[in-house]
Write a protein that holds these residues in place. Structure first.
Motif, mmCIF file in Angstrom:
data_model
loop_
_atom_site.group_PDB
_atom_site.id
_atom_site.type_symbol
_atom_site.label_atom_id
_atom_site.label_comp_id
_atom_site.label_asym_id
_atom_site.label_seq_id
_atom_site.Cartn_x
_atom_site.Cartn_y
_atom_site.Cartn_z
ATOM 1 N N GLN A 22 -35.269 40.097 6.222
ATOM 2 C CA GLN A 22 -34.459 38.796 7.316
ATOM 3 C C GLN A 22 -35.537 38.055 6.742
ATOM 4 O O GLN A 22 -35.222 36.980 7.423
ATOM 5 N N PHE A 25 -36.982 36.178 4.018
ATOM 6 C CA PHE A 25 -35.569 35.940 3.070
ATOM 7 C C PHE A 25 -35.669 34.028 3.810
ATOM 8 O O PHE A 25 -36.221 33.342 3.705
ATOM 9 N N ARG A 26 -35.974 34.195 5.399
ATOM 10 C CA ARG A 26 -35.782 33.213 6.428
ATOM 11 C C ARG A 26 -37.706 32.496 5.298
ATOM 12 O O ARG A 26 -37.259 30.774 5.524
ATOM 13 N N LEU A 28 -38.198 32.590 2.367
ATOM 14 C CA LEU A 28 -38.327 32.176 0.998
ATOM 15 C C LEU A 28 -37.596 31.092 1.257
ATOM 16 O O LEU A 28 -38.119 29.625 0.976
ATOM 17 N N PHE A 29 -36.799 31.128 1.622
ATOM 18 C CA PHE A 29 -35.956 29.408 2.057
ATOM 19 C C PHE A 29 -36.497 27.395 2.733
ATOM 20 O O PHE A 29 -36.300 27.011 2.860
ATOM 21 N N THR A 30 -37.651 28.458 3.458
ATOM 22 C CA THR A 30 -38.452 27.872 4.011
ATOM 23 C C THR A 30 -39.829 27.214 3.081
ATOM 24 O O THR A 30 -39.390 25.321 2.262
ATOM 25 N N ARG A 32 -38.435 27.163 0.250
ATOM 26 C CA ARG A 32 -37.914 26.082 -1.249
ATOM 27 C C ARG A 32 -37.649 25.046 -0.584
ATOM 28 O O ARG A 32 -38.028 23.748 -1.061
ATOM 29 N N GLY A 33 -37.954 24.896 0.757
ATOM 30 C CA GLY A 33 -37.565 23.487 1.843
ATOM 31 C C GLY A 33 -39.261 22.580 1.890
ATOM 32 O O GLY A 33 -39.013 21.465 1.323
ATOM 33 N N GLU A 57 -32.718 36.086 -5.664
ATOM 34 C CA GLU A 57 -32.881 34.749 -4.495
ATOM 35 C C GLU A 57 -34.086 33.661 -4.641
ATOM 36 O O GLU A 57 -33.371 32.204 -5.156
ATOM 37 N N TYR A 60 -32.954 31.828 -8.131
ATOM 38 C CA TYR A 60 -31.719 30.332 -7.589
ATOM 39 C C TYR A 60 -32.560 29.690 -6.175
ATOM 40 O O TYR A 60 -32.345 28.102 -6.402
ATOM 41 N N CYS A 61 -33.830 30.015 -5.789
ATOM 42 C CA CYS A 61 -34.445 29.108 -4.863
ATOM 43 C C CYS A 61 -34.913 28.372 -5.906
ATOM 44 O O CYS A 61 -35.054 27.017 -5.658
ATOM 45 N N GLN A 64 -33.035 25.501 -7.661
ATOM 46 C CA GLN A 64 -32.904 24.133 -6.375
ATOM 47 C C GLN A 64 -33.834 23.484 -5.876
ATOM 48 O O GLN A 64 -33.355 22.433 -6.491
#
Length: 121
Positions: A22, A25-26, A28-30, A32-33, A57, A60-61, A64
Motif C-alpha cells: 500500500q 503504491f502511494r 508510485l502515484f505520488t 506519477r503526479g 501499475e 500504467y503510470c 499516464q
C-alpha cells in the motif's frame, strides 16, 4: 516545487520491498503526479520487483505521465520475456498512451508476439 531529495525519499519507498505494498503504491502515484525525469527514473527502477501487480501499475503510470523520456524503459519491459505477460502488455499499452509515433513500428512488431497477452496491447 518539490526538491530532488523529496523525490528521492518517495522513490526509496517505491523500490523498498520491505515496505507494505500500500505504501509503495502511494509512492508510485505520488511520483506519477510529480512527473519529470527523477520520477521516471525511480519508477523505472521498480521493474525489478517480484510483484507483477506493482510492475503492471508502474507501466500504467508511465503511460499516464505521457512523457517520452519513459519510452526506453517501456521498450525494455516490452522486450523482456522474463517479465510477466500482463506487465509486458501494459508496457505496450503505455507506449501507445504516450503517443509518440517513433514506437509505432515496435508496437506493430509485438502485435504478433507468441504470448497472446502481449499481442492484445
Amino acid at each position: 516545487m518539490v526538491t530532488e531529495q523529496e523525490v528521492e525519499a518517495v522513490g526509496r519507498t517505491l523500490v523498498d520491498p520491505q515496505q507494505p505494498l500500500q505504501a509503495r503504491f502511494r509512492a508510485l502515484f505520488t511520483l506519477r503526479g510529480l512527473g519529470g525525469p527523477g520520477a521516471i527514473t525511480w519508477i523505472s527502477q521498480a521493474f525489478g520487483d517480484d510483484s507483477a501487480l506493482l510492475k503492471h501499475e508502474l507501466a500504467y503510470c508511465l503511460g499516464q505521465m505521457q512523457d517520452s523520456r519513459a519510452i526506453p524503459v517501456l521498450l525494455d519491459v516490452l522486450r523482456d520475456t522474463r517479465q510477466e505477460p500482463m506487465v509486458r502488455h501494459e508496457a505496450g499499452e503505455a507506449l501507445g498512451a504516450i503517443g509518440n509515433p517513433e514506437v509505432l513500428e515496435v508496437l506493430k512488431q509485438y502485435s504478433t508476439d507468441p504470448v497472446i497477452e502481449v499481442t492484445n496491447a
